[in-house]
Design a protein around this motif. Sequence first.
Motif, PDB file in Angstrom:
ATOM      1  N   VAL A 156       3.709  -3.275  66.496  1.00 54.04           N
ATOM      2  CA  VAL A 156       3.378  -3.474  65.083  1.00 54.04           C
ATOM      3  C   VAL A 156       2.002  -2.878  64.772  1.00 54.04           C
ATOM      4  O   VAL A 156       1.836  -2.133  63.801  1.00 54.04           O
ATOM      5  N   THR A 187       4.533  -1.469  55.563  1.00 52.22           N
ATOM      6  CA  THR A 187       5.005  -2.769  56.028  1.00 52.22           C
ATOM      7  C   THR A 187       6.531  -2.803  56.041  1.00 52.22           C
ATOM      8  O   THR A 187       7.143  -3.292  56.989  1.00 52.22           O
ATOM      9  N   GLU A 188       7.146  -2.253  55.001  1.00 48.90           N
ATOM     10  CA  GLU A 188       8.606  -2.268  54.895  1.00 48.90           C
ATOM     11  C   GLU A 188       9.252  -1.519  56.053  1.00 48.90           C
ATOM     12  O   GLU A 188      10.235  -1.994  56.631  1.00 48.90           O
ATOM     13  N   CYS A 223       8.751  -3.561  59.369  1.00 49.74           N
ATOM     14  CA  CYS A 223       9.635  -4.732  59.404  1.00 49.74           C
ATOM     15  C   CYS A 223      11.084  -4.318  59.637  1.00 49.74           C
ATOM     16  O   CYS A 223      11.802  -4.950  60.421  1.00 49.74           O
ATOM     17  N   SER A 224      11.501  -3.249  58.987  1.00 46.60           N
ATOM     18  CA  SER A 224      12.870  -2.770  59.138  1.00 46.60           C
ATOM     19  C   SER A 224      13.125  -2.241  60.546  1.00 46.60           C
ATOM     20  O   SER A 224      14.117  -2.589  61.186  1.00 46.60           O
ATOM     21  N   VAL A 231      11.410  -7.548  62.032  1.00 49.06           N
ATOM     22  CA  VAL A 231      10.573  -8.733  61.856  1.00 49.06           C
ATOM     23  C   VAL A 231      10.494  -9.041  60.366  1.00 49.06           C
ATOM     24  O   VAL A 231      10.607  -8.145  59.539  1.00 49.06           O
ATOM     25  N   THR A 232      10.308 -10.304  60.048  1.00 43.89           N
ATOM     26  CA  THR A 232      10.163 -10.672  58.645  1.00 43.89           C
ATOM     27  C   THR A 232       8.766 -10.291  58.178  1.00 43.89           C
ATOM     28  O   THR A 232       7.854 -10.119  58.987  1.00 43.89           O
ATOM     29  N   SER A 233       8.592 -10.217  56.889  1.00 42.42           N
ATOM     30  CA  SER A 233       7.298  -9.854  56.321  1.00 42.42           C
ATOM     31  C   SER A 233       6.228 -10.873  56.709  1.00 42.42           C
ATOM     32  O   SER A 233       5.112 -10.507  57.064  1.00 42.42           O
ATOM     33  N   TYR A 268       5.321 -10.409  60.253  1.00 38.86           N
ATOM     34  CA  TYR A 268       4.557  -9.168  60.386  1.00 38.86           C
ATOM     35  C   TYR A 268       3.071  -9.440  60.161  1.00 38.86           C
ATOM     36  O   TYR A 268       2.223  -9.034  60.953  1.00 38.86           O
TER      37      TYR A 268
END
Length: 199
Positions: free
Chosen positions: A154, A165-166, A169-170, A174-176, A179
């Motif tokens: 990350v 971030t998108e 996460c994708s 991982v969820t926002s 993250y």
Amino acid sequence: MQIEKGQITAIKVHTCDPSQWVNKYADYLYGYTLSRINDEELARDLVQETFLAALEKAEKFEGRSSESTWLTAILKNKIIDVYRKKSSGLLKRQEARIQAQDLDDFFEVDDGHWKAQHRPQAFGLEADNPLLGKEFNHILKECMQKLPALWLSVFTMKHMDEETTEVICSELKVTSSNYWVIIHRAKLNLRACLQKNWI
């Protein structure tokens, strides 16, 4: 030069030349990979895999970008695959250990910035000294390798590859909210490591 109606114009299209890839791009791609993976053998393998994948797709190369950019994009996807593999299986265990309330001690709730009393101190790199910078980068690299695989993935995607971030996460699933917790935890760990090892 005027073009008359019905006249065909030639547009220069960049073609790829696989016979020159190793000479032109191997060192750059290896350095790019090593700065993100920090495993020499794996870095060599990924560069070779990149050349093989590009060779298979060479006929589809449209020349809208340079060969270097195209090869780097292929390599970048391979590096993300490594991040994904390293972090799979770790996610659930790490999510169970992450406690968001711990972060409130160090970061402002509204904007995520360091609280004044916990703000990192200057590391003495303000002067433009190449030797200090090189030594600092070496220590930073060692500190980064101490991070859990998911955190390293990350952090590297965010701060070295400048991914959104998108996308992170994708790609890493991982969820926002996780993250942001991971980013904060990675920063705390790096800060502690740097303050311990950088004199």
